[in-house]
Scaffold this motif. Structure first.
Motif, PDB file in Angstrom:
ATOM      1  N   VAL A 180      -2.068  -3.999   5.890  1.00 35.93           N
ATOM      2  CA  VAL A 180      -1.221  -3.226   4.974  1.00 35.93           C
ATOM      3  C   VAL A 180      -1.961  -3.122   3.646  1.00 35.93           C
ATOM      4  CG1 VAL A 180       0.965  -3.170   3.702  1.00 35.93           C
ATOM      5  CG2 VAL A 180       0.931  -3.966   6.071  1.00 35.93           C
ATOM      6  N   GLU A 184       6.559  -7.357  11.733  1.00 35.35           N
ATOM      7  CA  GLU A 184       6.529  -7.358  10.271  1.00 35.35           C
ATOM      8  C   GLU A 184       5.644  -6.229   9.751  1.00 35.35           C
ATOM      9  OE1 GLU A 184       5.293 -10.287   6.514  1.00 35.35           O
ATOM     10  OE2 GLU A 184       5.297 -11.066   8.581  1.00 35.35           O
ATOM     11  N   ARG A 216       8.493   0.369   4.897  1.00 33.69           N
ATOM     12  CA  ARG A 216       8.855   0.195   3.493  1.00 33.69           C
ATOM     13  C   ARG A 216       7.979   1.067   2.599  1.00 33.69           C
ATOM     14  NH1 ARG A 216       8.167  -3.395  -0.839  1.00 33.69           N
ATOM     15  NH2 ARG A 216       6.489  -4.532   0.208  1.00 33.69           N
ATOM     16  N   GLU A 230       6.699  -3.279   7.202  1.00 33.44           N
ATOM     17  CA  GLU A 230       6.015  -3.047   5.926  1.00 33.44           C
ATOM     18  C   GLU A 230       5.524  -1.599   5.809  1.00 33.44           C
ATOM     19  OE1 GLU A 230       5.373  -5.118   3.019  1.00 33.44           O
ATOM     20  OE2 GLU A 230       7.206  -5.746   4.049  1.00 33.44           O
TER      21      GLU A 230
END
Length: 300
Positions: A64, A81, A88, A85
Motif C-alpha cells: 500500500v 487488510e 479506503r 486499505e
C-alpha cells in the motif's frame, strides 16, 4: 460519441463530454463511486491489472503506498487488510473529488506534477492508477501492472512470497483484464494459484493462418470474438469459453493441465476447439493463432 449528420466533433466537444461524465449524475462518476480496486469472491481475487509488482520481478505482496500525510509505504499486509486499505484509498479519493464539484478548480493541476499528496482533490487515486512515479521509479499498482512484461511477453508467476501471500488467504485464482492478449484469455500457472487475464480488446488483430493482411480492410473482422471466465464452488470447476476472432468456438478447463502450457517452439495453449489445441504466440503487439493436433506438439 458520434455526431449526427454533418456535425463535427472538435477537441472542446470531447473535453466537455469527459467533464459531463465525471460530474453529478455522470456515468463515469457513478461507476467510480461503486467500483473497487480489488474484490474477493470465494477463492477468486479480481483486480484490473495484476498483483503488486514494480518492474518485471520486483514483487511486493500486500503493498500500500504512502498516500496520506505522515504515512509510509506498507508491505506484506494480509490480503483482507490489503483489500480494505485499497478501498479506503479509493473511497477517500472519490469523496474528496465529489465534494470538490461545487468548487472552482485550482490552478495547480495534478497532471503537471503528480504525486500522492498533491492538493488536487482525489489525486491519491490518480497516482495509484499509474505505474510510473514522478521520481522515475515504478510502483506496485494493481491497476497498471499486468501479466505482460515490457516486451509484451507473459511473465512467470513464480514469486514464492507472492504465492504464499495469496494461498495463505485461500485464493486459488487471480482474475484480471488489462493487458490485452490475442483473442482468448491467457492462463498462467503458479504453484497452486492460477492467473487468468481475459482482455481480448484487440482480438481482431490476431493473425490466423496468415489471413490477417487479406482481411485488414473488413470492418466486421474479429466481430465474433467473445470470452467468459466461469468459477464454480470448487477449483476444478473453473473454466474459460468463448469464440475466437476466426469465428471458431473454444473452451478450456482449468483442471486440464495442458491449458496454459508452453510449447518448445514458443506457443501457449489457450484451450481446445474440438479435438484441436488452440495455440497463441506474439511478437510484441502482433498476435498469431493456430490449431494443432496434440500429438504434434512438444511441451517445455
Amino acid at each position: 460519441r458520434e455526431a449526427g449528420g454533418d456535425a463535427q466533433i472538435d477537441d472542446g466537444t470531447v473535453v466537455q463530454s469527459f467533464l459531463e461524465s465525471m460530474n453529478e449524475g455522470g456515468a463515469m462518476l457513478e461507476y467510480l463511486l461503486q467500483a473497487r480496486l480489488a474484490v474477493r469472491v470465494g477463492s477468486g481475487l479480481f483486480v484490473h491489472g495484476g498483483l503488486p509488482r514494480a518492474g518485471r520481478a520486483n514483487w511486493r505482496p500486500g503493498w500500500v503506498p504512502a498516500w496520506e500525510p505522515g504515512s509510509s509505504e506498507r508491505e506484506m499486509l494480509p490480503l483482507e487488510e490489503w483489500i480494505q486499505e485499497l478501498e479506503r484509498l479509493r473511497s477517500t479519493a472519490m469523496s474528496e473529488y465529489k465534494a470538490s464539484l461545487s468548487q472552482e478548480p485550482g490552478s495547480d493541476a495534478w497532471s503537471i506534477s503528480g504525486g500522492y499528496l498533491h492538493p488536487q482533490p482525489g489525486c491519491s487515486l490518480n497516482q495509484y492508477c499509474m505505474r510510473d512515479l514522478v521520481d522515475g521509479t515504478q510502483q506496485a499498482s494493481v491497476v497498471y501492472n499486468g501479466w505482460l512484461g515490457d516486451n509484451y511477453q507473459p511473465i512467470d508467476f513464480d514469486d514464492a512470497a507472492t504465492t504464499a501471500w495469496i494461498k495463505d488467504a485461500g485464493i486459488r485464482f487471480v482474475l484480471s483484464g488489462h493487458l490485452p492478449h490475442g483473442d482468448a484469455p491467457l492462463v498462467l500457472r503458479g504453484e497452486g494459484v492460477d492467473a487468468i487475464t481475459a482482455d481480448i480488446t484487440y482480438a481482431a488483430m490476431t493473425d490466423w493462418d496468415g489471413k490477417r493482411e487479406q482481411e485488414e480492410d473488413r470492418p466486421d473482422r474479429g466481430r465474433h470474438a467473445v470470452c467468459e471466465v466461469l468459477l464454480g464452488p470448487g477449483p476444478e470447476e473453473a473454466r474459460v469459453r468463448g469464440v475466437l476472432s476466426s469465428g471458431l468456438a473454444y473452451e478450456a478447463s482449468l483442471a486440464d493441465e495442458v491449458v496454459g502450457r508452453r510449447t518448445a517452439d514458443g506457443w501457449r495453449v489457450k484451450g481446445w476447439a474440438g479435438q484441436k489445441l488452440v495455440l497463441s504466440r506474439n511478437e510484441k503487439y502482433t498476435f498469431y493463432g493456430r490449431l494443432a493436433d496434440p500429438t504434434e506438439v512438444t511441451f517445455i
